[in-house]
Design a protein around this motif. Sequence first.
Motif, short mmCIF file in Angstrom:
data_model
loop_
_atom_site.label_atom_id
_atom_site.label_comp_id
_atom_site.label_asym_id
_atom_site.label_seq_id
_atom_site.Cartn_x
_atom_site.Cartn_y
_atom_site.Cartn_z
N MET A 157 -9.96 4.06 11.24
CA MET A 157 -9.11 2.92 11.52
C MET A 157 -8.83 2.17 10.22
SD MET A 157 -9.64 0.28 14.52
CE MET A 157 -9.52 -1.45 14.35
N ASN A 158 -7.61 1.83 10.00
CA ASN A 158 -7.21 1.13 8.77
C ASN A 158 -7.41 -0.37 8.98
OD1 ASN A 158 -5.90 0.00 6.56
ND2 ASN A 158 -4.36 1.61 6.49
N THR A 159 -8.41 -0.93 8.30
CA THR A 159 -8.74 -2.35 8.44
C THR A 159 -8.23 -3.18 7.27
OG1 THR A 159 -10.88 -1.97 7.40
CG2 THR A 159 -10.81 -1.86 9.82
N LEU A 160 -7.38 -2.60 6.44
CA LEU A 160 -6.85 -3.31 5.28
C LEU A 160 -5.94 -4.46 5.71
CD1 LEU A 160 -5.91 -0.26 3.06
CD2 LEU A 160 -7.92 -1.72 2.84
N PHE A 161 -5.93 -5.53 4.93
CA PHE A 161 -5.06 -6.67 5.17
C PHE A 161 -4.00 -6.68 4.09
CE2 PHE A 161 -3.99 -11.21 4.52
CZ PHE A 161 -3.42 -11.44 5.76
N PRO A 162 -2.74 -6.36 4.42
CA PRO A 162 -1.70 -6.30 3.39
C PRO A 162 -1.25 -7.69 2.95
CG PRO A 162 -0.78 -5.75 5.54
CD PRO A 162 -2.25 -5.97 5.74
N ALA B 15 5.36 -2.09 2.00
CA ALA B 15 4.22 -1.43 1.38
C ALA B 15 3.60 -0.47 2.39
CB ALA B 15 3.20 -2.46 0.93
N ILE B 16 3.21 0.70 1.93
CA ILE B 16 2.66 1.73 2.79
C ILE B 16 1.26 2.07 2.31
CG2 ILE B 16 2.95 4.11 3.61
CD1 ILE B 16 5.99 3.68 2.77
N SER B 17 0.33 2.09 3.25
CA SER B 17 -1.05 2.44 2.93
C SER B 17 -1.56 3.51 3.88
CB SER B 17 -1.95 1.21 3.04
OG SER B 17 -3.31 1.60 2.99
N THR B 18 -2.33 4.44 3.33
CA THR B 18 -3.03 5.42 4.16
C THR B 18 -4.53 5.17 4.09
OG1 THR B 18 -3.16 7.00 2.33
CG2 THR B 18 -1.25 7.18 3.81
N ASN B 19 -4.91 3.93 3.74
CA ASN B 19 -6.31 3.55 3.62
C ASN B 19 -7.04 4.39 2.58
OD1 ASN B 19 -8.37 1.81 4.30
ND2 ASN B 19 -9.06 2.98 6.07
N GLY B 20 -6.30 4.79 1.54
CA GLY B 20 -6.89 5.57 0.46
C GLY B 20 -7.08 7.04 0.80
N LYS B 21 -6.61 7.48 1.96
CA LYS B 21 -6.85 8.85 2.40
C LYS B 21 -5.88 9.87 1.80
CE LYS B 21 -10.09 7.60 5.29
NZ LYS B 21 -11.42 7.56 4.73
N SER B 22 -4.60 9.51 1.70
CA SER B 22 -3.63 10.50 1.22
C SER B 22 -2.41 9.84 0.58
CB SER B 22 -3.17 11.39 2.37
OG SER B 22 -2.20 12.31 1.90
N TYR C 59 -5.92 -1.39 -2.65
CA TYR C 59 -5.20 -0.19 -3.07
C TYR C 59 -3.79 -0.56 -3.47
CZ TYR C 59 -8.94 2.08 -0.40
OH TYR C 59 -10.15 2.47 0.08
N LEU C 60 -3.21 0.24 -4.35
CA LEU C 60 -1.81 0.09 -4.70
C LEU C 60 -1.04 1.07 -3.82
CD1 LEU C 60 -2.12 0.00 -8.60
CD2 LEU C 60 -1.97 -1.92 -7.02
N GLY C 61 -0.33 0.56 -2.84
CA GLY C 61 0.37 1.42 -1.89
C GLY C 61 1.70 1.90 -2.42
N SER C 62 2.30 2.81 -1.68
CA SER C 62 3.67 3.23 -1.98
C SER C 62 4.60 2.11 -1.55
CB SER C 62 4.02 4.50 -1.22
OG SER C 62 3.35 5.60 -1.77
N ILE C 63 5.65 1.88 -2.32
CA ILE C 63 6.56 0.76 -2.09
C ILE C 63 7.97 1.26 -1.82
CG2 ILE C 63 7.51 -1.37 -3.05
CD1 ILE C 63 4.49 -1.51 -2.75
N VAL C 64 8.56 0.75 -0.74
CA VAL C 64 9.96 0.98 -0.44
C VAL C 64 10.69 -0.31 -0.78
CG1 VAL C 64 11.66 1.46 1.37
CG2 VAL C 64 9.41 2.57 1.44
N LYS C 65 11.73 -0.22 -1.62
CA LYS C 65 12.50 -1.41 -2.00
C LYS C 65 13.97 -1.19 -1.71
CE LYS C 65 11.82 -2.28 -6.32
NZ LYS C 65 11.57 -2.80 -7.67
N LYS C 66 14.55 -2.14 -1.00
CA LYS C 66 16.00 -2.19 -0.79
C LYS C 66 16.39 -3.65 -0.96
CE LYS C 66 17.32 1.99 0.76
NZ LYS C 66 18.56 2.67 0.88
N GLY C 67 16.84 -4.01 -2.15
CA GLY C 67 17.18 -5.41 -2.42
C GLY C 67 15.94 -6.27 -2.26
N ASN C 68 16.03 -7.27 -1.38
CA ASN C 68 14.90 -8.18 -1.14
C ASN C 68 13.91 -7.66 -0.12
OD1 ASN C 68 15.24 -10.70 -2.77
ND2 ASN C 68 17.27 -10.54 -1.88
#
Length: 194
Positions: A1-6, A129-136, A116-125
């Motif tokens: 279970m991903n318990t991270l707080f973004p 942020a995307i996290s896999t809880n450090g798994k992948s 963790y530094l997640g993958s980021i999707v940016k479209k203007g403003n």
Amino acid sequence: MNTLFPIFLKPDQIQILLVGGGPVGLEKFQAVIQNNEKAKITVVATEICQEFKIILAEYNHIVVAERDFINTDLDKKHIVILATNNDQLNQKIRTLANEKYILLNAADKPGLCDFYLGSIVKKGNLKIAISTNGKSPTIAKRVKEFLQDMLPDEIDETLHLMSQLRDQLKGDFQAKVSALNEHTKSLIDNDGHK
């Protein structure tokens, strides 16, 4: 279970220490600076690769120290990003950061990380942020690509219009939320179905 707080940090309002000057250090630097070119970053590394030096030269406000890490490098820092393959140094910095209540990220070492530094999707403003809880990180990258392609380029115009609408709305918080929800309902409706 991903318990991270973004959360979304303002890297131009905090002090970031990046330890490491190789390709991984460059990748972490670019991850931060591409989100905010005014990010306050100090780079400390025994050796900084040529490609990293060339990119660092573009940012006059970045502090660069090509030398070994010293304990005082952590003074007045809010977060630390480790990009070294020196396990002993990483553990030393982890211990010192804990003592100073500094949040730490260590590349490819989830057990040392506070964040963790997640993958980021940016479209203007819009930023997702995307996290896999450090798994992948690979899965996070694929989800990023999917969302980047799926989101319309016009989303920034929509955000601008919604901001103007929000500023014009009257009433208490709940009334404003209800009005904004009604206006954005079509974003998630698909022929009347959610």
